[in-house]
Design a protein around this motif. Sequence first.
Motif, PDB file in Angstrom:
ATOM      1  N   HIS A   1      58.798  61.697  50.046  1.00  0.00           N
ATOM      2  CA  HIS A   1      58.157  63.012  49.958  1.00  0.00           C
ATOM      3  C   HIS A   1      57.080  63.036  48.885  1.00  0.00           C
ATOM      4  O   HIS A   1      56.003  63.562  49.098  1.00  0.00           O
ATOM      5  CB  HIS A   1      59.215  64.080  49.688  1.00  0.00           C
ATOM      6  CG  HIS A   1      58.647  65.459  49.559  1.00  0.00           C
ATOM      7  ND1 HIS A   1      58.760  66.211  48.419  1.00  0.00           N
ATOM      8  CD2 HIS A   1      57.944  66.201  50.441  1.00  0.00           C
ATOM      9  CE1 HIS A   1      58.160  67.377  48.605  1.00  0.00           C
ATOM     10  NE2 HIS A   1      57.658  67.398  49.814  1.00  0.00           N
TER      11      HIS A   1
ATOM     12  N   ALA B   1      65.750  66.313  48.312  1.00  0.00           N
ATOM     13  CA  ALA B   1      66.031  65.699  49.612  1.00  0.00           C
ATOM     14  C   ALA B   1      67.122  64.646  49.432  1.00  0.00           C
ATOM     15  O   ALA B   1      67.193  63.969  48.408  1.00  0.00           O
ATOM     16  CB  ALA B   1      64.774  65.043  50.179  1.00  0.00           C
TER      17      ALA B   1
ATOM     18  N   PRO C   1      63.092  68.370  51.607  1.00  0.00           N
ATOM     19  CA  PRO C   1      61.771  68.356  52.245  1.00  0.00           C
ATOM     20  C   PRO C   1      61.302  66.989  52.731  1.00  0.00           C
ATOM     21  O   PRO C   1      60.253  66.906  53.348  1.00  0.00           O
ATOM     22  CB  PRO C   1      60.853  68.877  51.139  1.00  0.00           C
ATOM     23  CG  PRO C   1      61.501  68.395  49.881  1.00  0.00           C
ATOM     24  CD  PRO C   1      62.984  68.499  50.144  1.00  0.00           C
ATOM     25  N   ALA C   2      62.037  65.919  52.491  1.00  0.00           N
ATOM     26  CA  ALA C   2      61.604  64.611  52.995  1.00  0.00           C
ATOM     27  C   ALA C   2      61.838  64.543  54.504  1.00  0.00           C
ATOM     28  O   ALA C   2      62.858  65.029  55.009  1.00  0.00           O
ATOM     29  CB  ALA C   2      62.365  63.496  52.288  1.00  0.00           C
ATOM     30  N   THR C   3      60.893  63.948  55.213  1.00  0.00           N
ATOM     31  CA  THR C   3      61.036  63.798  56.661  1.00  0.00           C
ATOM     32  C   THR C   3      60.914  62.337  57.096  1.00  0.00           C
ATOM     33  O   THR C   3      61.252  62.012  58.229  1.00  0.00           O
ATOM     34  CB  THR C   3      59.961  64.622  57.413  1.00  0.00           C
ATOM     35  OG1 THR C   3      58.667  64.191  56.987  1.00  0.00           O
ATOM     36  CG2 THR C   3      60.135  66.111  57.140  1.00  0.00           C
TER      37      THR C   3
END
Length: 107
Positions: free
Chosen positions: A44, A66, A79-81
């Motif tokens: 992120h 995250a 929020p990390a994807t």
Amino acid sequence: MAWLDAGAADAFPQGGSKVDLAGRTLALFRIEDDFYVIGDTCSHAMASLSEGELWDYDVECPLHGAEFDVRTGVPRTLPATQPVPTYEVRIEKGRVMVNVDAGGGSR
Ligand code: FES
């Protein structure tokens, strides 16, 4: 395939440690006597995952929270994807050996 010596297995505390190998900064996690290595930089932003808190097999990024599975590098929460790279680990004569080619990234 490049297997590099990260250090004596017994020298690593439970939880996360930062390890520099072959120009890469890696996060090594010791859980009981099992070892997992992922890229240290959160996908992120620029936080160090080895400094995060470990909950079972999930490390919580110290910056925005995250959580990543240290076994797969896959984020389990926002929020990390994007995943972080993972690296093969084996114990050889009491040393933690890491395949630095396996992660495919330079995080
Ligand atoms: S830097 Fe890791 S969640 Fe934002």
